[in-house]
Design a protein around this motif. Structure first.
Motif, PDB file in Angstrom:
ATOM      1  N   UNK A  33      11.154 -55.275 -12.421  1.00 41.81           N
ATOM      2  CA  UNK A  33      12.050 -56.393 -12.131  1.00 41.81           C
ATOM      3  C   UNK A  33      12.939 -56.672 -13.335  1.00 41.81           C
ATOM      4  N   UNK A  34      14.185 -57.044 -13.059  1.00 38.44           N
ATOM      5  CA  UNK A  34      15.104 -57.385 -14.138  1.00 38.44           C
ATOM      6  C   UNK A  34      16.289 -58.171 -13.617  1.00 38.44           C
ATOM      7  N   UNK A  35      17.104 -58.642 -14.563  1.00 35.12           N
ATOM      8  CA  UNK A  35      18.308 -59.392 -14.252  1.00 35.12           C
ATOM      9  C   UNK A  35      19.483 -58.702 -14.943  1.00 35.12           C
ATOM     10  N   UNK A  36      20.579 -58.523 -14.216  1.00 33.75           N
ATOM     11  CA  UNK A  36      21.779 -57.909 -14.784  1.00 33.75           C
ATOM     12  C   UNK A  36      22.474 -58.954 -15.657  1.00 33.75           C
ATOM     13  N   UNK A  50      18.143 -56.867 -18.147  1.00 30.98           N
ATOM     14  CA  UNK A  50      17.150 -57.470 -19.029  1.00 30.98           C
ATOM     15  C   UNK A  50      15.836 -57.622 -18.284  1.00 30.98           C
ATOM     16  N   UNK A  51      14.762 -57.126 -18.892  1.00 32.94           N
ATOM     17  CA  UNK A  51      13.424 -57.237 -18.313  1.00 32.94           C
ATOM     18  C   UNK A  51      12.838 -58.606 -18.621  1.00 32.94           C
ATOM     19  N   UNK A  52      11.746 -58.962 -17.953  1.00 32.75           N
ATOM     20  CA  UNK A  52      11.098 -60.261 -18.151  1.00 32.75           C
ATOM     21  C   UNK A  52      10.656 -60.473 -19.594  1.00 32.75           C
ATOM     22  N   UNK A  53      10.301 -59.391 -20.291  1.00 36.03           N
ATOM     23  CA  UNK A  53       9.848 -59.512 -21.684  1.00 36.03           C
ATOM     24  C   UNK A  53      11.014 -59.549 -22.680  1.00 36.03           C
ATOM     25  N   UNK A  54      12.249 -59.554 -22.177  1.00 38.66           N
ATOM     26  CA  UNK A  54      13.422 -59.620 -23.042  1.00 38.66           C
ATOM     27  C   UNK A  54      14.015 -58.277 -23.410  1.00 38.66           C
ATOM     28  N   UNK A  68      26.493 -51.551  -6.836  1.00 32.73           N
ATOM     29  CA  UNK A  68      27.359 -52.171  -7.841  1.00 32.73           C
ATOM     30  C   UNK A  68      26.589 -53.253  -8.596  1.00 32.73           C
ATOM     31  N   UNK A  69      26.484 -53.093  -9.917  1.00 35.72           N
ATOM     32  CA  UNK A  69      25.854 -54.116 -10.747  1.00 35.72           C
ATOM     33  C   UNK A  69      26.787 -55.303 -10.892  1.00 35.72           C
ATOM     34  N   UNK A  70      26.200 -56.526 -10.872  1.00 35.43           N
ATOM     35  CA  UNK A  70      26.958 -57.760 -11.061  1.00 35.43           C
ATOM     36  C   UNK A  70      26.152 -58.677 -11.969  1.00 35.43           C
ATOM     37  N   UNK A  71      26.821 -59.329 -12.898  1.00 34.79           N
ATOM     38  CA  UNK A  71      26.147 -60.254 -13.808  1.00 34.79           C
ATOM     39  C   UNK A  71      25.390 -61.309 -13.006  1.00 34.79           C
ATOM     40  N   UNK A  72      24.147 -61.570 -13.407  1.00 36.26           N
ATOM     41  CA  UNK A  72      23.306 -62.562 -12.750  1.00 36.26           C
ATOM     42  C   UNK A  72      22.464 -62.016 -11.608  1.00 36.26           C
ATOM     43  N   UNK A  73      22.724 -60.793 -11.217  1.00 36.79           N
ATOM     44  CA  UNK A  73      22.024 -60.170 -10.095  1.00 36.79           C
ATOM     45  C   UNK A  73      20.562 -59.885 -10.454  1.00 36.79           C
ATOM     46  N   UNK A  74      19.636 -60.215  -9.561  1.00 32.91           N
ATOM     47  CA  UNK A  74      18.221 -59.895  -9.722  1.00 32.91           C
ATOM     48  C   UNK A  74      17.978 -58.551  -9.048  1.00 32.91           C
ATOM     49  N   UNK A  75      17.334 -57.623  -9.756  1.00 30.16           N
ATOM     50  CA  UNK A  75      17.122 -56.281  -9.222  1.00 30.16           C
ATOM     51  C   UNK A  75      15.691 -55.819  -9.445  1.00 30.16           C
ATOM     52  N   UNK A  76      15.276 -54.874  -8.607  1.00 31.83           N
ATOM     53  CA  UNK A  76      14.051 -54.101  -8.798  1.00 31.83           C
ATOM     54  C   UNK A  76      14.503 -52.659  -8.939  1.00 31.83           C
ATOM     55  N   UNK A  77      13.908 -51.936  -9.873  1.00 31.47           N
ATOM     56  CA  UNK A  77      14.387 -50.588 -10.160  1.00 31.47           C
ATOM     57  C   UNK A  77      13.322 -49.795 -10.899  1.00 31.47           C
TER      58      UNK A  77
END
Length: 104
Positions: A33-36, A50-54, A68-77
């Motif tokens: 899990x991460x956030x763009x 960015x991963x949960x651990x920073x 397409x990546x977008x700022x603020x997007x929550x993703x699993x990868x």
């Protein structure tokens, strides 16, 4: 932002828009899990995950096109660290995205 930084941000963003995986192939294996984040304030960087651990990941390769990546997007990868790649980005680990999907 100087011209070099703008060119690198454009290139990274372009690669993200053209080369990202859509998660359709083997989406069940996407477990990280991460956030763009927009990291264009760092030299040579653009959109990073960015991963949960920073931990920050700089995606430079994508296994499948269409996402397409977008700022603020929550993703699993899933990703593979590329230790033999050099980039102008002054932060994060350089990675290949193996699969990716947006978390709604």
């Amino acid at each position: 932002m100087n011209l070099k930084q703008q060119v690198m941000a454009f290139m990274v963003t372009g690669m993200a828009l053209v080369s990202c995986g859509n998660g359709a192939s083997d989406a069940a294996s996407c477990k990280t899990a991460g956030v763009v984040k927009d990291m264009s304030t760092l030299d040579g960087c653009g959109l990073m995950i960015e991963l949960k651990d920073g931990t920050q990941l700089n995606p430079v390769e994508f296994a499948t096109p269409g996402f397409a990546l977008k700022a603020g997007q929550q993703v699993k990868f899933d990703y593979t660290e590329l230790t033999d790649h050099m980039t102008a980005c002054m932060g994060g680990k350089t990675v290949r995205i193996e699969c990716i999907q947006e978390v709604k």
